[in-house]
Scaffold this active site. Sequence first.
Site, PDB file in Angstrom:
ATOM      1  N   CYS A 184       0.814  -1.229   0.000  1.00 56.60           N
ATOM      2  CA  CYS A 184       0.000   0.000   0.000  1.00 56.60           C
ATOM      3  C   CYS A 184       0.843   1.272   0.000  1.00 56.60           C
ATOM      4  O   CYS A 184       0.406   2.319  -0.472  1.00 56.60           O
ATOM      5  CB  CYS A 184      -0.923   0.018   1.215  1.00 56.60           C
ATOM      6  SG  CYS A 184      -1.882  -1.482   1.350  1.00 56.60           S
ATOM      7  N   HIS A 200      -4.062   6.686   0.855  1.00 54.63           N
ATOM      8  CA  HIS A 200      -4.283   5.372   0.245  1.00 54.63           C
ATOM      9  C   HIS A 200      -5.718   4.964   0.562  1.00 54.63           C
ATOM     10  O   HIS A 200      -6.181   5.124   1.695  1.00 54.63           O
ATOM     11  CB  HIS A 200      -3.281   4.368   0.817  1.00 54.63           C
ATOM     12  CG  HIS A 200      -3.697   2.954   0.627  1.00 54.63           C
ATOM     13  ND1 HIS A 200      -3.981   2.436  -0.606  1.00 54.63           N
ATOM     14  CD2 HIS A 200      -3.932   1.948   1.520  1.00 54.63           C
ATOM     15  CE1 HIS A 200      -4.352   1.170  -0.474  1.00 54.63           C
ATOM     16  NE2 HIS A 200      -4.329   0.857   0.813  1.00 54.63           N
ATOM     17  N   ASN A 229     -10.033  -1.040  -2.969  1.00 56.97           N
ATOM     18  CA  ASN A 229      -8.639  -0.815  -2.578  1.00 56.97           C
ATOM     19  C   ASN A 229      -7.733  -1.339  -3.694  1.00 56.97           C
ATOM     20  O   ASN A 229      -7.720  -2.543  -3.959  1.00 56.97           O
ATOM     21  CB  ASN A 229      -8.387  -1.563  -1.260  1.00 56.97           C
ATOM     22  CG  ASN A 229      -6.972  -1.420  -0.747  1.00 56.97           C
ATOM     23  OD1 ASN A 229      -6.061  -1.036  -1.472  1.00 56.97           O
ATOM     24  ND2 ASN A 229      -6.775  -1.756   0.523  1.00 56.97           N
TER      25      ASN A 229
HETATM   26  O1  UT7 Z   1      -4.843  -1.563   2.210  1.00 55.51           O
HETATM   27  C1  UT7 Z   1      -4.297  -2.215   3.308  1.00 55.51           C
HETATM   28  C2  UT7 Z   1      -4.874  -1.759   4.531  1.00 55.51           C
HETATM   29  N1  UT7 Z   1      -6.136  -2.401   4.766  1.00 55.51           N
HETATM   30  C3  UT7 Z   1      -6.947  -1.885   5.613  1.00 55.51           C
HETATM   31  O2  UT7 Z   1      -6.690  -0.831   6.127  1.00 55.51           O
HETATM   32  C4  UT7 Z   1      -8.210  -2.627   5.987  1.00 55.51           C
HETATM   33  C5  UT7 Z   1      -8.450  -2.471   7.462  1.00 55.51           C
HETATM   34  N2  UT7 Z   1      -9.537  -3.245   7.967  1.00 55.51           N
HETATM   35  C6  UT7 Z   1     -10.815  -2.985   7.598  1.00 55.51           C
HETATM   36  O3  UT7 Z   1     -11.080  -2.134   6.767  1.00 55.51           O
HETATM   37  C7  UT7 Z   1     -11.901  -3.742   8.309  1.00 55.51           C
HETATM   38  O4  UT7 Z   1     -11.367  -4.450   9.402  1.00 55.51           O
HETATM   39  C8  UT7 Z   1     -12.683  -4.721   7.387  1.00 55.51           C
HETATM   40  C9  UT7 Z   1     -13.486  -3.942   6.371  1.00 55.51           C
HETATM   41  C10 UT7 Z   1     -11.713  -5.641   6.687  1.00 55.51           C
HETATM   42  C11 UT7 Z   1     -13.649  -5.540   8.224  1.00 55.51           C
HETATM   43  O5  UT7 Z   1     -14.528  -4.690   8.907  1.00 55.51           O
HETATM   44  P1  UT7 Z   1     -14.783  -4.896  10.475  1.00 55.51           P
HETATM   45  O6  UT7 Z   1     -15.809  -3.928  10.867  1.00 55.51           O
HETATM   46  O7  UT7 Z   1     -13.446  -4.808  11.166  1.00 55.51           O
HETATM   47  O8  UT7 Z   1     -15.397  -6.348  10.515  1.00 55.51           O
HETATM   48  P2  UT7 Z   1     -14.853  -7.610  11.325  1.00 55.51           P
HETATM   49  O9  UT7 Z   1     -13.621  -8.135  10.694  1.00 55.51           O
HETATM   50  O10 UT7 Z   1     -14.823  -7.268  12.765  1.00 55.51           O
HETATM   51  O11 UT7 Z   1     -16.021  -8.643  11.072  1.00 55.51           O
HETATM   52  C12 UT7 Z   1     -17.355  -8.392  11.554  1.00 55.51           C
HETATM   53  C13 UT7 Z   1     -18.239  -9.527  11.085  1.00 55.51           C
HETATM   54  C14 UT7 Z   1     -17.633 -10.895  11.347  1.00 55.51           C
HETATM   55  O12 UT7 Z   1     -18.679 -11.751  11.712  1.00 55.51           O
HETATM   56  P3  UT7 Z   1     -18.944 -12.107  13.269  1.00 55.51           P
HETATM   57  O13 UT7 Z   1     -17.667 -12.736  13.755  1.00 55.51           O
HETATM   58  O14 UT7 Z   1     -19.240 -10.803  13.926  1.00 55.51           O
HETATM   59  O15 UT7 Z   1     -20.099 -13.046  13.205  1.00 55.51           O
HETATM   60  C15 UT7 Z   1     -17.104 -11.322  10.015  1.00 55.51           C
HETATM   61  O16 UT7 Z   1     -17.072 -12.708   9.855  1.00 55.51           O
HETATM   62  O17 UT7 Z   1     -18.415  -9.433   9.655  1.00 55.51           O
HETATM   63  C16 UT7 Z   1     -18.109 -10.698   9.079  1.00 55.51           C
HETATM   64  N3  UT7 Z   1     -17.600 -10.484   7.723  1.00 55.51           N
HETATM   65  C17 UT7 Z   1     -18.404 -10.315   6.673  1.00 55.51           C
HETATM   66  N4  UT7 Z   1     -19.730 -10.317   6.552  1.00 55.51           N
HETATM   67  C18 UT7 Z   1     -20.254 -10.104   5.326  1.00 55.51           C
HETATM   68  C19 UT7 Z   1     -16.315 -10.385   7.316  1.00 55.51           C
HETATM   69  N5  UT7 Z   1     -16.286 -10.147   5.993  1.00 55.51           N
HETATM   70  C20 UT7 Z   1     -17.566 -10.117   5.573  1.00 55.51           C
HETATM   71  C21 UT7 Z   1     -18.163  -9.894   4.311  1.00 55.51           C
HETATM   72  N6  UT7 Z   1     -19.498  -9.894   4.244  1.00 55.51           N
HETATM   73  N7  UT7 Z   1     -17.455  -9.668   3.208  1.00 55.51           N
END
Ligand code: UT7
Length: 334
Positions: free
Chosen positions: A115, A261, A291
């Site tokens: 990134c 980014h 992204n």
């Molecule tokens: O470019 C490099 C840098 N990258 C970043 O900066 C990304 C940083 N991270 C993020 O943007 C976020 O952490 C994500 C967008 C990747 C995830 O969002 P979050 O609010 O942190 O969600 P989470 O990982 O805490 O997951 C919440 C729930 C989980 O289910 P449970 O355990 O609460 O039942 C996941 O399994 O959302 C679920 N989940 C999804 N649900 C529907 C994870 N991915 C998905 C999906 N669709 N695609």
Amino acid sequence: MTTRRTRIAGTGHYVPDRVVTNDELEAVMDTSDEWIRERTGIRERRFTDSETTCTDLGVAAARRALDEAGWSEKDVQFIIFATLSPDMYFPGNGVLLQSKLGLPGIGALDVRNQCTGFLYGLSAADAYIRTGMYDRILLVGSERHSVGLRMDDRGRDTAVLFGDGAGAVCVEVTDGVDGSFIIRHHLHADGRYADELCIRSPGAGTRPWLTREMVDDGSSHPYMNGREVFRNAVKRFPEVILEALESEGYTPENVDAVIPHQANQRITDAVAKRLGLPPEKVISNIEYYGNTTAASIPIALSEVVKAGTVKRGSLVCLAAFGSGFTWASSLLRY
Ligand code: UT7
């Protein structure tokens, strides 16, 4: 010429025609348009066709940057190519781009800082030019994520985030008297977090470097500890932007545009809030491209230059955070 400085002479970007909506992803994995938009701000992204490679995307962006700069291919003295999705394990995309542009003999450097690759590349171009080694450098950031994503339920936490595209800049020597020049860069890394966002295989760290099991268990697809990455991103982005501004005696109010980014709209919003900047000064296009890693900053820069949001002399801060972890900023007068 009194002081050798560097400026961005031209920008260009290219994204594939194929738009992939959240609904399309919903059809192949357990996700929803609502989840993706609420958690990331992404509505759609672009995917290449089966033929177009990461280098091809880079060539298309590079040609547009050359046009805007008023350069011909022959003006390019050196190439820097930043990507995490190269056409081959080796050689790197730099030499492939050099060959496709018909420039045998000139040097080509590959940057693997994910990134932050574009900013690490820009800092190298700036240093080469300031020291008199080159006068004109072509810097490309390009990604073809679509071929490496795991398009099923197990890949949903990363597959919905990434898209394909490329951006490029022509970087040239200047004396800066017209008020257009790169000011400085701040580069950081903390390799203790290497495992939090990575593709583990293939890699020469394991023997053999790729097995059927690695393919089956998903280690040849991106892995991300989303919460840990998010937590660090919202800390490091404002930190490295303020580091850039304060090193020159500026405050956020002085900035015409921050181009982060494009990792997640929630991260971009948190950065704007932390810096006290109105949302229109913190550039965002993640809604349309997702992204695109090393390509996201040069795509966004190219768009705002063409839209006239960033003009010659505008004070611009480019900033990135991602895999490594690495984070960086570049402050410039466009
Ligand atoms: O470019 C490099 C840098 N990258 C970043 O900066 C990304 C940083 N991270 C993020 O943007 C976020 O952490 C994500 C967008 C990747 C995830 O969002 P979050 O609010 O942190 O969600 P989470 O990982 O805490 O997951 C919440 C729930 C989980 O289910 P449970 O355990 O609460 O039942 C996941 O399994 O959302 C679920 N989940 C999804 N649900 C529907 C994870 N991915 C998905 C999906 N669709 N695609």
